[in-house]
Design an enzyme around this catalytic site. Sequence first.
Site, PDB file in Angstrom:
ATOM      1  N   HIS A 103      47.156  32.470-102.466  1.00 40.60           N
ATOM      2  CA  HIS A 103      46.608  33.804-102.198  1.00 40.60           C
ATOM      3  C   HIS A 103      47.593  34.607-101.355  1.00 40.60           C
ATOM      4  CE1 HIS A 103      45.319  31.533 -98.655  1.00 40.60           C
ATOM      5  NE2 HIS A 103      44.903  32.620 -98.055  1.00 40.60           N
ATOM      6  N   HIS A 158      37.337  33.494-100.306  1.00 39.11           N
ATOM      7  CA  HIS A 158      38.183  33.747 -99.130  1.00 39.11           C
ATOM      8  C   HIS A 158      38.920  35.075 -99.335  1.00 39.11           C
ATOM      9  CE1 HIS A 158      40.809  32.808 -95.748  1.00 39.11           C
ATOM     10  NE2 HIS A 158      41.863  32.962 -96.505  1.00 39.11           N
ATOM     11  N   ASP A 170      50.276  34.080 -94.027  1.00 42.95           N
ATOM     12  CA  ASP A 170      50.610  32.696 -93.655  1.00 42.95           C
ATOM     13  C   ASP A 170      50.723  31.789 -94.891  1.00 42.95           C
ATOM     14  OD1 ASP A 170      47.740  33.129 -93.769  1.00 42.95           O
ATOM     15  OD2 ASP A 170      47.475  31.117 -92.955  1.00 42.95           O
ATOM     16  N   HIS A 171      50.669  32.395 -96.073  1.00 42.65           N
ATOM     17  CA  HIS A 171      50.855  31.615 -97.318  1.00 42.65           C
ATOM     18  C   HIS A 171      52.002  32.152 -98.168  1.00 42.65           C
ATOM     19  CE1 HIS A 171      47.098  29.288 -96.720  1.00 42.65           C
ATOM     20  NE2 HIS A 171      46.883  30.323 -95.909  1.00 42.65           N
ATOM     21  N   HIS A 212      45.583  24.367 -94.306  1.00 44.41           N
ATOM     22  CA  HIS A 212      45.672  24.251 -92.833  1.00 44.41           C
ATOM     23  C   HIS A 212      45.219  22.874 -92.345  1.00 44.41           C
ATOM     24  CE1 HIS A 212      46.130  28.632 -91.797  1.00 44.41           C
ATOM     25  NE2 HIS A 212      45.577  28.773 -93.005  1.00 44.41           N
ATOM     26  N   ASP A 233      43.215  28.196 -98.893  1.00 45.22           N
ATOM     27  CA  ASP A 233      42.209  28.424 -97.847  1.00 45.22           C
ATOM     28  C   ASP A 233      40.796  28.475 -98.430  1.00 45.22           C
ATOM     29  OD1 ASP A 233      44.235  28.528 -96.021  1.00 45.22           O
ATOM     30  OD2 ASP A 233      44.041  30.664 -95.563  1.00 45.22           O
ATOM     31  N   HIS A 250      47.612  36.094 -98.329  1.00 48.05           N
ATOM     32  CA  HIS A 250      47.703  36.162 -96.861  1.00 48.05           C
ATOM     33  C   HIS A 250      49.103  35.784 -96.367  1.00 48.05           C
ATOM     34  CE1 HIS A 250      43.064  35.903 -96.203  1.00 48.05           C
ATOM     35  NE2 HIS A 250      43.476  37.133 -96.364  1.00 48.05           N
TER      36      HIS A 250
HETATM   37 FE    FE Z   1      45.638  30.655 -94.213  1.00 48.42          FE
HETATM   38 ZN    ZN Z   2      44.027  32.843 -96.022  1.00 46.91          ZN
END
Ligand code: FE
Ligand code: ZN
Length: 239
Positions: A54, A112, A58-59, A169, A131, A56
């Site tokens: 996805h 999400h 942090d990905h 995570h 996530d 975001h």
């Molecule tokens: Fe994340």
């Molecule tokens: Zn995420």
Amino acid sequence: MKIKIIKCLQDNYSYLLIDEENNYACVVDPSEPKPIINYIEKNNIKLKFILNTHHHFDHVGGNKDLKKKYNSQVIGFKKDKNRIPEIDICLDNNEIWKNEKFEAKIYHIPGHTTGHICYHFYNQNILFTGDTLFSLGCGRIFEGTYSQMFSSLKLIKSFPKNTKIYCGHEYTLKNSDFCLKYDSNNSALKEKILSVKNYLNKGLTSMPTTLEDELSCNIFLKSKDIETFSKLRDLKDNF
Ligand code: FE
Ligand code: ZN
């Protein structure tokens, strides 16, 4: 195929899927470039593909630098093509992606985010859930609806029980407190927590988990109906 787990940022995991015959690799959800570059350089890896679950940060945070450095191709969900940086290959729900020895089926699992997908490498029976599904938990519902998230988890529940699941995570231990609070008589859960603690104490990770473990221990997967699930998700948001 070998999987190398790479810790990124605070508690993110990126995963390198390496074909040991030629050292070709895919990276799943590169949060940041540096730890991935370090491993690639030390081990003579040829990074061919970047797979995103996805959009975001942090990905996808490593997409741009990794693509530039290794000339890799970025892969993501078709409907998220405007939010996944540097995307080259757009995949649709239920599409099979094959290249070199890598072969995965893509599933759209919104909740999400509206464009979240997971990658099932069915020959190895490995699932990257980003996530959406965490070990002993699930992702927060940011863009989708409770009902979308509930259906997405239901789809994941239909995979073979011995599926190895790699999540976005390291939240497992934190998640376990919540499961234990509302499912305190679950002996499988208690066993799972012991084994997770054991791994973490050794400096290892709680990945991969298995679908079998999650079905018996993860309170969100155990929710029988949307009402129970939604209530638990709300409680978890304020836990
Ligand atoms: Fe994340
Ligand atoms: Zn995420």
